[in-house]
Scaffold this motif. Structure first.
Motif, PDB file in Angstrom:
ATOM      1  N   MET A   5      10.720   3.704  -0.939  1.00  0.00           N
ATOM      2  CA  MET A   5      10.093   2.563  -1.619  1.00  0.00           C
ATOM      3  C   MET A   5      11.002   1.348  -1.564  1.00  0.00           C
ATOM      4  O   MET A   5      10.573   0.230  -1.252  1.00  0.00           O
ATOM      5  N   ARG A   6      12.264   1.571  -1.875  1.00  0.00           N
ATOM      6  CA  ARG A   6      13.218   0.460  -1.884  1.00  0.00           C
ATOM      7  C   ARG A   6      13.387  -0.111  -0.482  1.00  0.00           C
ATOM      8  O   ARG A   6      13.367  -1.332  -0.296  1.00  0.00           O
ATOM      9  N   GLU A   7      13.520   0.786   0.483  1.00  0.00           N
ATOM     10  CA  GLU A   7      13.731   0.362   1.865  1.00  0.00           C
ATOM     11  C   GLU A   7      12.544  -0.460   2.399  1.00  0.00           C
ATOM     12  O   GLU A   7      12.721  -1.513   2.993  1.00  0.00           O
ATOM     13  N   ARG A   8      11.337   0.052   2.148  1.00  0.00           N
ATOM     14  CA  ARG A   8      10.129  -0.644   2.579  1.00  0.00           C
ATOM     15  C   ARG A   8      10.036  -2.039   1.969  1.00  0.00           C
ATOM     16  O   ARG A   8       9.668  -2.998   2.639  1.00  0.00           O
ATOM     17  N   THR A   9      10.366  -2.116   0.696  1.00  0.00           N
ATOM     18  CA  THR A   9      10.288  -3.399   0.011  1.00  0.00           C
ATOM     19  C   THR A   9      11.302  -4.368   0.610  1.00  0.00           C
ATOM     20  O   THR A   9      10.979  -5.523   0.914  1.00  0.00           O
ATOM     21  N   PHE A  50       0.834  -1.210   0.000  1.00  0.00           N
ATOM     22  CA  PHE A  50       0.000   0.000   0.000  1.00  0.00           C
ATOM     23  C   PHE A  50       0.863   1.252   0.000  1.00  0.00           C
ATOM     24  O   PHE A  50       0.646   2.190  -0.777  1.00  0.00           O
ATOM     25  N   ARG A  51       1.884   1.263   0.834  1.00  0.00           N
ATOM     26  CA  ARG A  51       2.758   2.440   0.934  1.00  0.00           C
ATOM     27  C   ARG A  51       3.565   2.677  -0.348  1.00  0.00           C
ATOM     28  O   ARG A  51       3.705   3.812  -0.801  1.00  0.00           O
ATOM     29  N   VAL A  52       4.110   1.616  -0.892  1.00  0.00           N
ATOM     30  CA  VAL A  52       4.898   1.756  -2.128  1.00  0.00           C
ATOM     31  C   VAL A  52       4.004   2.274  -3.253  1.00  0.00           C
ATOM     32  O   VAL A  52       4.396   3.158  -4.020  1.00  0.00           O
ATOM     33  N   SER A  53       2.777   1.761  -3.321  1.00  0.00           N
ATOM     34  CA  SER A  53       1.860   2.202  -4.370  1.00  0.00           C
ATOM     35  C   SER A  53       1.558   3.694  -4.239  1.00  0.00           C
ATOM     36  O   SER A  53       1.554   4.430  -5.225  1.00  0.00           O
ATOM     37  N   GLN A  54       1.306   4.125  -3.010  1.00  0.00           N
ATOM     38  CA  GLN A  54       1.026   5.550  -2.785  1.00  0.00           C
ATOM     39  C   GLN A  54       2.205   6.413  -3.210  1.00  0.00           C
ATOM     40  O   GLN A  54       2.049   7.421  -3.901  1.00  0.00           O
ATOM     41  N   GLU A  55       3.392   5.990  -2.790  1.00  0.00           N
ATOM     42  CA  GLU A  55       4.603   6.761  -3.087  1.00  0.00           C
ATOM     43  C   GLU A  55       4.846   6.842  -4.597  1.00  0.00           C
ATOM     44  O   GLU A  55       5.142   7.900  -5.143  1.00  0.00           O
ATOM     45  N   LEU A  88      12.822  -4.258   3.568  1.00  0.00           N
ATOM     46  CA  LEU A  88      12.522  -4.600   4.968  1.00  0.00           C
ATOM     47  C   LEU A  88      11.429  -5.655   5.077  1.00  0.00           C
ATOM     48  O   LEU A  88      11.371  -6.400   6.047  1.00  0.00           O
ATOM     49  N   SER A  89      10.572  -5.711   4.053  1.00  0.00           N
ATOM     50  CA  SER A  89       9.515  -6.732   4.087  1.00  0.00           C
ATOM     51  C   SER A  89       9.922  -7.970   3.285  1.00  0.00           C
ATOM     52  O   SER A  89       9.080  -8.806   2.969  1.00  0.00           O
ATOM     53  N   GLY A  90      11.211  -8.073   2.940  1.00  0.00           N
ATOM     54  CA  GLY A  90      11.736  -9.289   2.343  1.00  0.00           C
ATOM     55  C   GLY A  90      11.723  -9.334   0.828  1.00  0.00           C
ATOM     56  O   GLY A  90      11.953 -10.389   0.230  1.00  0.00           O
ATOM     57  N   GLY A  91      11.459  -8.212   0.188  1.00  0.00           N
ATOM     58  CA  GLY A  91      11.370  -8.198  -1.267  1.00  0.00           C
ATOM     59  C   GLY A  91      12.521  -7.455  -1.933  1.00  0.00           C
ATOM     60  O   GLY A  91      13.475  -7.046  -1.279  1.00  0.00           O
ATOM     61  N   THR A  92      12.407  -7.326  -3.234  1.00  0.00           N
ATOM     62  CA  THR A  92      13.368  -6.520  -3.985  1.00  0.00           C
ATOM     63  C   THR A  92      12.599  -5.538  -4.864  1.00  0.00           C
ATOM     64  O   THR A  92      11.484  -5.816  -5.303  1.00  0.00           O
ATOM     65  N   CYS A  93      13.222  -4.398  -5.105  1.00  0.00           N
ATOM     66  CA  CYS A  93      12.542  -3.318  -5.814  1.00  0.00           C
ATOM     67  C   CYS A  93      13.423  -2.841  -6.951  1.00  0.00           C
ATOM     68  O   CYS A  93      14.590  -2.544  -6.749  1.00  0.00           O
ATOM     69  N   SER A  94      12.883  -2.802  -8.152  1.00  0.00           N
ATOM     70  CA  SER A  94      13.665  -2.261  -9.256  1.00  0.00           C
ATOM     71  C   SER A  94      12.980  -1.015  -9.813  1.00  0.00           C
ATOM     72  O   SER A  94      11.749  -0.950  -9.892  1.00  0.00           O
ATOM     73  N   ILE A  95      13.783  -0.047 -10.143  1.00  0.00           N
ATOM     74  CA  ILE A  95      13.277   1.215 -10.680  1.00  0.00           C
ATOM     75  C   ILE A  95      13.834   1.352 -12.090  1.00  0.00           C
ATOM     76  O   ILE A  95      15.042   1.495 -12.271  1.00  0.00           O
ATOM     77  N   GLU A  96      12.942   1.205 -13.055  1.00  0.00           N
ATOM     78  CA  GLU A  96      13.382   1.312 -14.446  1.00  0.00           C
ATOM     79  C   GLU A  96      12.777   2.575 -15.034  1.00  0.00           C
ATOM     80  O   GLU A  96      11.568   2.758 -15.003  1.00  0.00           O
TER      81      GLU A  96
END
Ligand SMILES: Nc1ncnc2c1ncn2[C@@H]1O[C@H](COP(=O)(O)OP(=O)(O)OP(=O)(O)O)[C@@H](O)[C@H]1O
Ligand SMILES: [Mg+2]
Length: 139
Positions: free
Chosen positions: A109-113, A54-59, A115-123
């Protein structure tokens, strides 16, 4: 809006919360067309994962409204390769990830992802839009 997060997620769940957020966003930014495809069920996601999504989507969507000059935003949340994938794509002006001055948004966004065990890519490509893609393994 941020302060409504815990209650709306707890009371209504992630799917209703995402629907609500997209509806409000669409009302506020009527020049941006929001396309949303949510193909997970409530039980697929832990509470902490729901919060992160939810937070990543908002951001990401706030960045699109602020910087993107986009006319279309596509948000997908689905099961992919045995994990959960959240992608937020826009058709706006894009940016060069190597030279852009980073604010709090992208790093949060990256940090939140993570910390919850995921990975985040920004293209992003200048002139060709931006895709934020976050994936979490299903545990
Ligand atoms: N969807 C997007 N389209 C175009 N440019 C973007 C997009 N998302 C981010 N950017 C660029 O990346 C920069 C960094 O984004 P970030 O969210 O980290 O900071 P910010 O939005 O400038 O400030 P903050 O989020 O702290 O309020 C932005 O200033 C903008 O230039
Ligand atoms: Mg931002």
């Amino acid at each position: 809006m941020a302060d409504l997060r815990p209650s709306i997620l707890d009371d209504l769940g992630i799917i209703a919360a995402m629907n609500w957020f997209c509806r409000e966003y669409q009302k506020t930014y009527s020049h941006i067309c929001v396309e949303k495809e949510i193909d997970v069920s409530e039980n697929d996601l832990s509470d902490s994962l729901k919060t992160a999504i939810f937070r990543v989507s908002q951001e990401a969507m706030n960045n699109i409204a602020k910087h993107g000059k986009a006319t279309v935003v596509t948000l997908t949340l689905q099961k992919e390769n045995g994990g959960i994938e959240l992608a937020i794509r826009d058709n706006g002006q894009g940016f060069d990830p190597n030279t852009v001055v980073k604010g709090l948004g992208l790093s949060t966004m990256r940090e939140r992802t993570e910390l919850s065990g995921g990975t985040c890519s920004i293209e992003s490509i200048k002139g060709a839009g931006t895709t934020i893609r976050c994936t979490w393994p299903l545990t």
